[in-house]
Design an enzyme around this catalytic site. Structure first.
Site, mmCIF file in Angstrom:
data_model
loop_
_atom_site.group_PDB
_atom_site.id
_atom_site.type_symbol
_atom_site.label_atom_id
_atom_site.label_comp_id
_atom_site.label_asym_id
_atom_site.label_seq_id
_atom_site.Cartn_x
_atom_site.Cartn_y
_atom_site.Cartn_z
ATOM 1 C CB SER A 75 -0.908 0.020 1.222
ATOM 2 O OG SER A 75 -1.649 -1.180 1.312
HETATM 3 N N1 SAH Z 1 -0.938 -4.952 3.959
HETATM 4 C C1 SAH Z 1 -0.208 -5.254 2.767
HETATM 5 C C2 SAH Z 1 -0.992 -4.849 1.537
HETATM 6 C C3 SAH Z 1 -1.111 -6.005 0.665
HETATM 7 S S1 SAH Z 1 -2.252 -5.924 -0.682
HETATM 8 C C4 SAH Z 1 1.176 -4.645 2.782
HETATM 9 O O1 SAH Z 1 1.496 -3.881 3.706
HETATM 10 O O2 SAH Z 1 1.971 -4.945 1.888
HETATM 11 C C5 SAH Z 1 -3.558 -6.952 -0.082
HETATM 12 C C6 SAH Z 1 -3.186 -8.353 0.257
HETATM 13 O O3 SAH Z 1 -4.414 -8.985 0.664
HETATM 14 C C7 SAH Z 1 -2.651 -9.206 -0.894
HETATM 15 O O4 SAH Z 1 -1.436 -9.770 -0.518
HETATM 16 C C8 SAH Z 1 -3.721 -10.269 -1.101
HETATM 17 O O5 SAH Z 1 -3.199 -11.539 -1.491
HETATM 18 C C9 SAH Z 1 -4.354 -10.346 0.274
HETATM 19 N N2 SAH Z 1 -5.687 -10.900 0.308
HETATM 20 C C10 SAH Z 1 -6.725 -10.720 -0.553
HETATM 21 N N3 SAH Z 1 -7.806 -11.416 -0.160
HETATM 22 C C11 SAH Z 1 -7.451 -12.054 1.000
HETATM 23 C C12 SAH Z 1 -8.126 -12.933 1.893
HETATM 24 N N4 SAH Z 1 -9.394 -13.319 1.706
HETATM 25 N N5 SAH Z 1 -7.447 -13.396 2.967
HETATM 26 C C13 SAH Z 1 -6.160 -13.035 3.207
HETATM 27 N N6 SAH Z 1 -5.462 -12.215 2.389
HETATM 28 C C14 SAH Z 1 -6.104 -11.720 1.297
#
Ligand code: SAH
Length: 232
Positions: A75
């Site tokens: 993000s």
């Molecule tokens: N907080 C992260 C942002 C990652 S983007 C950071 O600091 O880098 C969002 C993430 O959510 C992705 O890695 C994606 O694979 C995950 N995601 C999407 N749906 C999900 C679910 N149902 N359960 C767990 N993770 C999920």
């Protein structure tokens, strides 16, 4: 290689991750309305360039989301700061940080590391196995104590519920009931809600009697919250 060349950090990209570059990001976050000094300090000290691929390290202190593979992104720092501030409770200048926090969507691990740097007890869930393995290595190398699990985070982590705060870092068309039910009374849930192109960052507060109030914080763009797990 001459001594002079060796002394030029810009040549190997280190200049782009220097304290000066990080401080410039902090100035930008302040201009963007981030006020909590503890949050700003966590962003100043956690090395975001170690949460992205080496090839992107020189861009790590720009206020922008960056790809982390598997179609996912780390993000934007402003969004990380805004969501983190939103978890705090009480009035500025000294609202209190939550104690026990669940993050859904570990991704690179950066947001989880920021929460841990603020002294929170962090539980994080990721559905893509490879992203979780890489994030775990980062937590270990950098000394962040973060508990993590490979699962569909839409079910939360019932064994450790209730949480003082829940942070969802992927967007769903509506708030997920299983998650709000794992929120402690007095707790806060922050999540992007909406379709694939535009969402609103929502803050849900559950008061001591269990009554829920919702506020909208900002327009945001997140990757979707998907169902099921991926092993690789
Ligand atoms: N907080 C992260 C942002 C990652 S983007 C950071 O600091 O880098 C969002 C993430 O959510 C992705 O890695 C994606 O694979 C995950 N995601 C999407 N749906 C999900 C679910 N149902 N359960 C767990 N993770 C999920």
């Amino acid at each position: 290689m001459t001594a002079r060349m060796r002394l030029q950090p810009e040549a190997i990209g280190l200049g782009m991750t220097s304290q000066r570059v990080r401080d410039r990001l902090i100035d930008r976050l302040r201009t963007g309305g981030i006020v909590d000094e503890r949050v700003l300090n966590a962003i100043r000290t956690v090395p975001r360039h170690l949460f992205v691929d080496e090839a992107l390290a020189t861009r790590a202190y720009e206020d922008t989301a960056l790809p982390i593979g598997h179609g996912q992104t780390i993000s934007q720092p402003w969004v990380v700061a805004k969501m983190t501030e939103a978890l705090f409770q009480g009035e500025q200048p000294m609202p209190s940080p939550p104690h026990k926090v669940l993050e859904v969507g570990t991704g690179s691990g950066y947001q989880g590391a920021i929460l841990a740097a603020l002294g929170m007890e962090v539980y994080t869930v990721e559905r893509i196995g490879e992203l979780l393995r890489t994030a775990r290595k980062r937590f270990r190398t950098l000394g962040f104590n973060v508990r993590s699990k490979h699962d569909d985070g839409r079910i939360g982590w019932p064994e450790h519920a209730p949480f003082d705060a829940i942070l969802v870092t992927a967007a769903a068309p509506a708030l997920v009931d299983a998650l709000s039910s794992q929120l402690a009374c007095g707790g806060v849930l922050v999540a992007p809600v909406g379709g694939s192109t535009a969402q609103s960052l929502m803050r849900l507060h559950k008061d001591a009697a269990g009554v829920i109030t919702q506020t909208t914080l900002a327009p945001v763009v997140f990757v979707p919250l998907l169902s099921g797990m991926i092993d690789r």
